[in-house]
Motif scaffolding. Structure first.
Motif, short mmCIF file in Angstrom:
data_model
loop_
_atom_site.label_atom_id
_atom_site.label_comp_id
_atom_site.label_asym_id
_atom_site.label_seq_id
_atom_site.Cartn_x
_atom_site.Cartn_y
_atom_site.Cartn_z
N GLU A 130 12.22 29.16 31.22
CA GLU A 130 10.82 29.11 30.81
C GLU A 130 9.94 28.40 31.83
OE1 GLU A 130 8.85 28.30 26.61
OE2 GLU A 130 9.44 26.41 27.58
N ARG A 131 10.36 27.25 32.33
CA ARG A 131 9.54 26.52 33.29
C ARG A 131 9.30 27.35 34.55
NH1 ARG A 131 11.50 20.96 36.13
NH2 ARG A 131 12.91 22.46 37.11
N SER A 132 10.37 27.95 35.08
CA SER A 132 10.23 28.78 36.28
C SER A 132 9.31 29.97 36.01
CB SER A 132 11.60 29.27 36.74
OG SER A 132 12.41 28.19 37.13
N ALA A 133 9.42 30.55 34.82
CA ALA A 133 8.57 31.69 34.48
C ALA A 133 7.10 31.27 34.42
CB ALA A 133 9.00 32.29 33.15
N LEU A 134 6.82 30.10 33.88
CA LEU A 134 5.44 29.61 33.82
C LEU A 134 4.86 29.39 35.22
CD1 LEU A 134 5.71 27.10 30.84
CD2 LEU A 134 4.23 29.13 30.92
N PHE A 135 5.63 28.78 36.10
CA PHE A 135 5.13 28.56 37.46
C PHE A 135 4.90 29.89 38.19
CE2 PHE A 135 6.56 24.06 37.24
CZ PHE A 135 5.40 23.48 37.73
N ARG A 136 5.85 30.81 38.06
CA ARG A 136 5.66 32.11 38.71
C ARG A 136 4.45 32.84 38.15
NH1 ARG A 136 9.30 34.04 42.22
NH2 ARG A 136 11.33 33.04 42.34
N LEU A 137 4.28 32.77 36.85
CA LEU A 137 3.12 33.43 36.24
C LEU A 137 1.83 32.79 36.72
CD1 LEU A 137 1.88 35.46 34.31
CD2 LEU A 137 2.29 33.85 32.43
N GLY A 138 1.80 31.46 36.82
CA GLY A 138 0.60 30.79 37.31
C GLY A 138 0.24 31.23 38.72
N ARG A 139 1.23 31.35 39.59
CA ARG A 139 0.95 31.78 40.96
C ARG A 139 0.44 33.21 41.00
NH1 ARG A 139 6.75 29.32 42.25
NH2 ARG A 139 6.18 27.10 42.15
N ALA A 140 1.01 34.06 40.15
CA ALA A 140 0.54 35.44 40.09
C ALA A 140 -0.90 35.50 39.58
CB ALA A 140 1.45 36.27 39.18
#
Length: 385
Positions: A130-140
């Motif tokens: 979840e944490r990694s997904a949130l960071f990747r989504l934020g960058r996108a």
């Protein structure tokens, strides 16, 4: 059962180690036909029809992971999407959804990547990824300029208790950027202030190339300073014009300094954004200052023409500086392959600035003064605006 548990754990770890994932169409399901009209309606859970056994799912997942790590992102994305359809609820589905997002990100297809990350977060709350997904989504989202959603995602990150200092800085920089781009300048200013305190405390970026996480923060700082500077206008002409102009110019330089810090991370995308903004600073200042009307003392046609010529000669340098920055940004895009909207904006601004400079030259040529006469008028302007 023991084999199943170990397999699921291995798949979750594989997703983390690959740094990869994705979402895809809904699985084909078989649902019972409704009862005849008037009969009771019975709801049952959909049953996924999968052509794969558990062992085959694991084998396909490992194959997709190998494709992704081998740089074959398109093929990997297709397999991960297929696995997401056939194993939507278990660890295979969760890891595949995330890894497909990574594959699409590698392809530059950030809309597709963001869609799969959103789906992962919706379907697997509290998952190890979840944490990694949130960071990747934020960058996108920052790339796609979805500012309101960027704020929401960054707030979810900041609510977590497991972030490292650099991750907190990135999340605060993201929130600040999302806020300032929605014209919530003062709230964004408070956010960057907290983040900069962390940067100074940890002495980040003081030697060598700063971490990429600082690029977003410094760009947000530049945006706050730019918006504050450009809020200073010259219509109507302020009684203390010289002081007001000085304040506007100082704001420009402060913003330029922050954008330059963003460029130090040597990331093509953030450098393109920052380069465009610096060029825009000069372009906008020229536009605003050239709207200043002639003073009351310019009560004849000749005096008004002299004022116009002196202003054009004095502030043409702003267009030249702006053009230089846009040209550099376009070259950056050509050199690195960066093809975001910011490069397109720089190309358009480059053409506009070239036309503006040509217009300035033509306007000066039409005036009945030599350049020496205009420079004398410039000196007079400097003494009493």
């Amino acid at each position: 059962m023991f084999f199943f548990t170990r397999t699921c754990l291995a798949l979750a770890l594989a997703g983390l180690l690959a740094g990869c994932g994705s979402s895809a169409p809904r699985p084909e399901v078989r649902t019972p036909a409704p009862k005849a009209e008037g009969g009771p309606v019975i709801e049952v859970s959909p049953v996924v029809v999968s052509p794969y056994s558990e062992a085959e799912l694991v084998q396909e997942f490992e194959r997709a992971k190998a494709l992704l790590l081998g740089g074959k992102s398109r093929e990997a994305a297709e397999v991960f999407d297929k696995l997401t359809r056939h194993a939507p609820d278990g660890e295979v589905g969760a890891a595949s959804l995330y890894n497909a997002a990574v594959a699409y990100e590698a392809l530059g297809e950030r809309e597709a990547s963001a869609a799969r990350l959103r789906e992962h977060l919706r379907r697997f709350p509290g998952h190890v990824l979840e944490r990694s997904a949130l960071f990747r989504l934020g960058r996108a989202l920052a790339y796609l300029e979805r500012w309101a959603e960027l704020v929401a995602v960054s707030e979810k990150l900041l609510a977590r208790q497991d972030l490292a200092v650099l991750e907190v800085i990135e999340a605060r920089g993201a929130r600040a950027l999302g806020l300032v781009e929605q014209d919530l300048v003062e709230e964004a200013a408070r956010e960057v202030s907290v983040a900069r305190d962390l940067v100074e405390r940890e002495r980040l970026g003081e030697a060598g190339k700063p971490p990429i996480e600082l690029a977003q923060l410094w760009f947000a700082v530049g945006e706050v300073r730019r918006k504050r500077s450009e809020a200073i206008k010259f219509e109507p002409v302020p009684p203390n014009f010289a002081d007001t102009l000085e304040k506007r110019c100082q704001g420009l330089l402060d913003a330029q300094g922050a954008y330059t810090e963003a460029m130090r991370s040597l990331d093509a995308h953030w450098s393109a954004m920052a380069g465009y903004r610096v060029g825009q600073l000069y372009q906008e200042l020229h536009r605003d200052v050239m709207r200043v009307p002639p003073p009351a003392a310019a009560d004849t046609v000749r005096k008004r023409q002299l004022f116009e010529g002196a202003m054009r000669l004095r502030y043409r340098v702003l267009l030249e500086k702006g053009l230089k920055m846009m040209e550099g940004t376009v070259r950056l895009g050509d050199r690195t392959g960066e093809a975001s909207a910011w490069i397109g904006r720089a190309r358009e601004a480059e053409r506009a600035l070239e036309l503006s400079l040509a217009d300035e030259k033509a306007a000066l040529d039409r005036l009945p003064f030599t350049e020496d006469e205009l420079r004398e008028a410039l000196e007079a302007l400097k003494k009493k605006p």
